[in-house]
Every structure is written in C-alpha cells, then in structure tokens.
Design a protein around this motif. Sequence first.
Motif, mmCIF file in Angstrom:
data_model
loop_
_atom_site.group_PDB
_atom_site.id
_atom_site.type_symbol
_atom_site.label_atom_id
_atom_site.label_comp_id
_atom_site.label_asym_id
_atom_site.label_seq_id
_atom_site.Cartn_x
_atom_site.Cartn_y
_atom_site.Cartn_z
ATOM 1 N N UNK A 56 0.625 -1.658 0.248
ATOM 2 C CA UNK A 56 -0.240 0.213 0.162
ATOM 3 C C UNK A 56 1.112 0.862 -0.137
ATOM 4 N N UNK A 57 2.163 1.262 1.022
ATOM 5 C CA UNK A 57 2.572 2.129 1.029
ATOM 6 C C UNK A 57 3.680 2.750 -0.723
ATOM 7 N N UNK A 58 4.320 1.880 -0.881
ATOM 8 C CA UNK A 58 4.427 1.640 -1.960
ATOM 9 C C UNK A 58 3.904 2.343 -3.231
ATOM 10 N N UNK A 59 1.999 1.746 -3.755
ATOM 11 C CA UNK A 59 1.277 2.509 -4.422
ATOM 12 C C UNK A 59 1.415 3.570 -4.594
ATOM 13 N N UNK A 60 0.454 3.968 -3.029
ATOM 14 C CA UNK A 60 0.325 5.839 -2.328
ATOM 15 C C UNK A 60 1.456 6.353 -2.807
ATOM 16 N N UNK A 61 3.171 6.199 -2.678
ATOM 17 C CA UNK A 61 3.731 7.030 -3.490
ATOM 18 C C UNK A 61 3.657 7.366 -4.173
ATOM 19 N N UNK A 62 3.656 5.974 -5.523
ATOM 20 C CA UNK A 62 3.937 6.182 -6.259
ATOM 21 C C UNK A 62 2.793 7.018 -7.457
#
Length: 277
Positions: A56-62
């Motif tokens: 979730x963190x990687x997806x939302x940062x992107x």
Amino acid sequence: MASYEDRLLRVVAYIHDNPAGDLSLDRLADIAAMSRFHWHRVFRAMTGETCAQAVRRVRLHRAAVWLVQTDRPLKQIAGDVGYPSLPSFSRVFQAAHGLSPGAFRTRGELSPPLLSAHRGDYPVYPIEINDQPARRLAAIPHKGPYIEIGKAFESVSAVFTSRGFWPQARGMVGVYFDDPDAVAAEELRSLAGIVVEGTLEVSDPLEEVNLPGGRYAVMHYKGPYSGLSAAYKHMYGVWLPESGEETGDHPPIEVYLNNPKDTAQDDLLTDVCVPLK
C-alpha cells in the motif's frame, strides 16, 4: 542470512516494478520462494511492515508523485497502481493522505507559484549556506525516473537489516546526478545511500561512495517528496541566480531527516544540498 537477504531484495524489487500487478501475499511468497506461512513472518521481522502495508505504501507513493508531476487522469492512475476502480483508490488514498486524489493534485499544483515567490524571501523552505561534512555512503545505484528510487532505498535498507548494520548507520542520503528536465527519465542516474562509519566493510551489492564536504546551499524542505521538483526549480531558478554563488563540481544530494514509514507526508523533512565553490 544471505539467502534471506536475496529473498527480501527480490520481493522489494518486484513490488516496486509491478505496482499494478498481483502483489498478494501468495504471489510475494512465490517470488521469495518460501511458504506464505513463513514468508510473512520473515518479511515483517526484517522490514517492520507487513507485506500488505509495504504494498500500500509503495502504491500510494507512486500515485502521489503521478498526481503532482503528471496530467494522467485519476482513473488511469488508480489502475496504474493496482486499484480496480477510482472509488476504491480514492478511499485508500484519502485515508492515507487526508485528501482526495483530486484535492491532493490541486494542492500539489500550488507548488509552482514558488517560482514567483517574493524575491529573496522564502519563509516556507528557507535556504542557507553552511559547511557540510564529508560523508561515506553504502549505496545502491538507481537508473531511471527519480520517483522510483524508493526501490533502491528499500534494497539498501534490506541489506542493512540482514547484515545487522543499522547500529553503524548515520542517516539516509540520495545523490542525483542528472537534471530531469534535460535527461530522459529512463537515463537518469542516482544513488540511494546510507551514511556509515569508516570502519564498516562495504561489499556487494552495496557500493562505497564518498561525498566531499565543504560549502553547500541547503534548502530545508518540509512536505511530501512529490513536491521536491518544484522546490528544486525555486532553488535553481530563483535563489541561485540572485545569490551570486557558483555551483561546485559534484551533484546535489538530499538528506532525509525522518522516515516516510512512520511520518505523515506533510511532516517529512528533507535537506536539499547543492555544492558551492
């Protein structure tokens, strides 16, 4: 331990390379070549996050970077980071950022007016000249869009965890060699590094990088990493021409003063350091 390090690096790389793909626990366990019942425990113990939290963190940062730095439609961004619909993406994004994707984009688009801020007065992100120490990094190189350097940072962090190096870590630094307005995104060169003491043995896949000390212009930036692009434009386009200073012969660095894993986006602190002659 090296085997678990390799597994963790494979999984971290897969998450960053496939934000719209199948990032289920079963799939990540397959990438790690471990049983899902054990892999989840290993991943959490080594990273401090569950697999779901990391995804979730990687997806939302992107997504946050694409919202601010591109004009992609919201629905396309939702799909590009693995959400089946715009409403489902919007719910998760708002829960994480406190703003809807549209509102986040609107606020992000307010960053360019920094270019027309009052000349010589920049209270939000103050710039000062000071002496920076020489730094020795254990680093992993990254080639490609700067927004994707998180993959390299997570890789170097995974190596530090697996080798027990964290007690000798003295901060995280990014080195950015190219101007993203002049070099194609896929050709951009950067380094994700951790500052270490001189006695630490640095070996593959880590590279030893020595950054010179000396005079730097340092901008104290506060906010999401997605806003750094506009901050750079102010620093190079407004502050530097008026300062009477000349840049040095090595690239700018970013010194990260807190951690996006446990810090709200608006509270992230970054020192952008440009070398001076």
